[in-house]
Write an enzyme that holds these catalytic residues in place. Structure first.
Site, PDB file in Angstrom:
ATOM      1  N   HIS A  94       0.756  -1.127  -0.047  1.00  0.00           N
ATOM      2  CA  HIS A  94      -0.124   0.132  -0.044  1.00  0.00           C
ATOM      3  C   HIS A  94       0.974   1.191  -0.033  1.00  0.00           C
ATOM      4  CE1 HIS A  94      -3.274  -2.416   2.278  1.00  0.00           C
ATOM      5  NE2 HIS A  94      -3.737  -2.371   0.876  1.00  0.00           N
TER       6      HIS A  94
ATOM      7  N   LYS B  76     -18.242  -6.020   6.878  1.00  0.00           N
ATOM      8  CA  LYS B  76     -16.698  -6.890   6.987  1.00  0.00           C
ATOM      9  C   LYS B  76     -16.407  -6.867   8.506  1.00  0.00           C
ATOM     10  CE  LYS B  76     -14.304  -6.219   2.493  1.00  0.00           C
ATOM     11  NZ  LYS B  76     -12.788  -6.054   2.295  1.00  0.00           N
TER      12      LYS B  76
ATOM     13  N   ARG C 114      -2.226  -6.324  -8.839  1.00  0.00           N
ATOM     14  CA  ARG C 114      -1.107  -7.094  -8.338  1.00  0.00           C
ATOM     15  C   ARG C 114      -1.035  -8.443  -9.509  1.00  0.00           C
ATOM     16  NH1 ARG C 114      -3.405  -7.610  -2.540  1.00  0.00           N
ATOM     17  NH2 ARG C 114      -5.086  -7.284  -3.784  1.00  0.00           N
TER      18      ARG C 114
ATOM     19  N   SER D  59      -3.234  -7.641   2.561  1.00  0.00           N
ATOM     20  CA  SER D  59      -3.497  -7.524   4.073  1.00  0.00           C
ATOM     21  C   SER D  59      -4.031  -8.743   4.639  1.00  0.00           C
ATOM     22  CB  SER D  59      -4.666  -6.483   4.258  1.00  0.00           C
ATOM     23  OG  SER D  59      -4.127  -5.201   3.881  1.00  0.00           O
TER      24      SER D  59
HETATM   25  P1  ADP Z   1      -9.939  -3.299  -0.833  1.00  0.00           P
HETATM   26  O1  ADP Z   1     -10.543  -4.347   0.279  1.00  0.00           O
HETATM   27  O2  ADP Z   1     -10.419  -2.303  -1.373  1.00  0.00           O
HETATM   28  O3  ADP Z   1      -9.362  -4.144  -2.002  1.00  0.00           O
HETATM   29  P2  ADP Z   1      -7.071  -3.413   0.076  1.00  0.00           P
HETATM   30  O4  ADP Z   1      -6.594  -2.537   1.310  1.00  0.00           O
HETATM   31  O5  ADP Z   1      -6.889  -4.615   0.251  1.00  0.00           O
HETATM   32  O6  ADP Z   1      -8.595  -2.805  -0.239  1.00  0.00           O
HETATM   33  O7  ADP Z   1      -6.484  -2.898  -1.191  1.00  0.00           O
HETATM   34  C1  ADP Z   1      -6.601  -1.485  -1.614  1.00  0.00           C
HETATM   35  C2  ADP Z   1      -6.048  -1.318  -2.806  1.00  0.00           C
HETATM   36  O8  ADP Z   1      -4.703  -1.516  -2.715  1.00  0.00           O
HETATM   37  C3  ADP Z   1      -6.414  -2.079  -3.959  1.00  0.00           C
HETATM   38  O9  ADP Z   1      -6.477  -1.535  -5.133  1.00  0.00           O
HETATM   39  C4  ADP Z   1      -5.289  -3.178  -4.032  1.00  0.00           C
HETATM   40  O10 ADP Z   1      -5.131  -3.716  -5.372  1.00  0.00           O
HETATM   41  C5  ADP Z   1      -3.902  -2.521  -3.722  1.00  0.00           C
HETATM   42  N1  ADP Z   1      -3.038  -3.365  -3.121  1.00  0.00           N
HETATM   43  C6  ADP Z   1      -3.144  -4.188  -2.081  1.00  0.00           C
HETATM   44  N2  ADP Z   1      -1.980  -4.865  -1.825  1.00  0.00           N
HETATM   45  C7  ADP Z   1      -1.073  -4.334  -2.615  1.00  0.00           C
HETATM   46  C8  ADP Z   1       0.154  -4.690  -2.927  1.00  0.00           C
HETATM   47  N3  ADP Z   1       1.029  -5.372  -2.099  1.00  0.00           N
HETATM   48  N4  ADP Z   1       0.960  -3.788  -3.891  1.00  0.00           N
HETATM   49  C9  ADP Z   1       0.205  -2.946  -4.513  1.00  0.00           C
HETATM   50  N5  ADP Z   1      -1.103  -2.654  -4.472  1.00  0.00           N
HETATM   51  C10 ADP Z   1      -1.797  -3.321  -3.439  1.00  0.00           C
END
Ligand code: ADP
Length: 167
Positions: free
Chosen positions: A18, A42, A91, A129
């Site tokens: 992130h 959630k 990803r 996450s």
């Molecule tokens: P959501 O539940 O909306 O997918 P996340 O917090 O999991 O929220 O992810 C938010 C954004 O960050 C999404 O666009 C996801 O693809 C991106 N993201 C998550 N992990 C990574 C990573 N390792 N590298 C780059 N982008 C990521």
């Protein structure tokens, strides 16, 4: 006209993936809102306020990043803050199906708002996450996946959970 972007997500918890996205996306806009989804359906590991605080701590040295939150439709939030662009990370091909349908839905709901995708940096491409939560829950070395301030929050959360279990 200021270029305003939104990077929305659950950030439960914030990972190095992130952060990489935030740093890169911040260079594309005058203002980047990192927006935490406040979604009651959630059951997150970290409360909504904890996730906002973690992001504030991590982004405090990036002057054009504002940490915020939203409920309801992302396009309505985008309208509210005057953003025309949503930033999401891709990803792997597994992200694609979900992301394209979200982007198209949002565009159908509000034709003024576009979604742009940044491909993830290869070193974080596997990171999510949910992986961090799982590794942490089972006692693995999660510290390599998150910044130190988040690692400390995970430590306290695990302790909290252990104490609750022992009560
Ligand atoms: P959501 O539940 O909306 O997918 P996340 O917090 O999991 O929220 O992810 C938010 C954004 O960050 C999404 O666009 C996801 O693809 C991106 N993201 C998550 N992990 C990574 C990573 N390792 N590298 C780059 N982008 C990521």
């Amino acid at each position: 006209m200021k270029k305003i972007g939104i990077y929305p997500g659950s950030f439960d918890p914030v990972t190095k993936g992130h952060i990489d996205m935030i740093e890169r996306a911040a260079k594309l806009f005058d203002v980047l809102y990192v927006a935490v989804l406040n979604n009651n359906s959630k059951s997150p590991l970290f409360s909504f306020n904890e996730r906002v605080k973690m992001l504030e701590e991590i982004t405090r040295d990036i002057p054009n990043v504002k940490v915020d939150s939203f409920e309801g439709l992302l396009v309505d939030y985008a309208d509210k803050v005057g953003a025309c662009t949503i930033v999401r990370g891709l990803r792997a091909v597994t992200d694609f199906e979900y992301e394209i349908s979200m982007a198209q839905t949002n565009r159908t709901l509000n034709g003024k708002i576009d979604t742009v995708f940044l491909t993830t940096s290869p070193e974080y491409a596997y990171l999510s996450s949910s992986t961090v939560r799982e590794v942490a829950m089972y006692g693995g070395d999660f510290r390599q996946f998150v910044p130190e301030s988040v690692a400390r929050c995970i430590d306290s959360k695990l302790k909290e959970k252990m104490e609750a279990r022992n009560e």
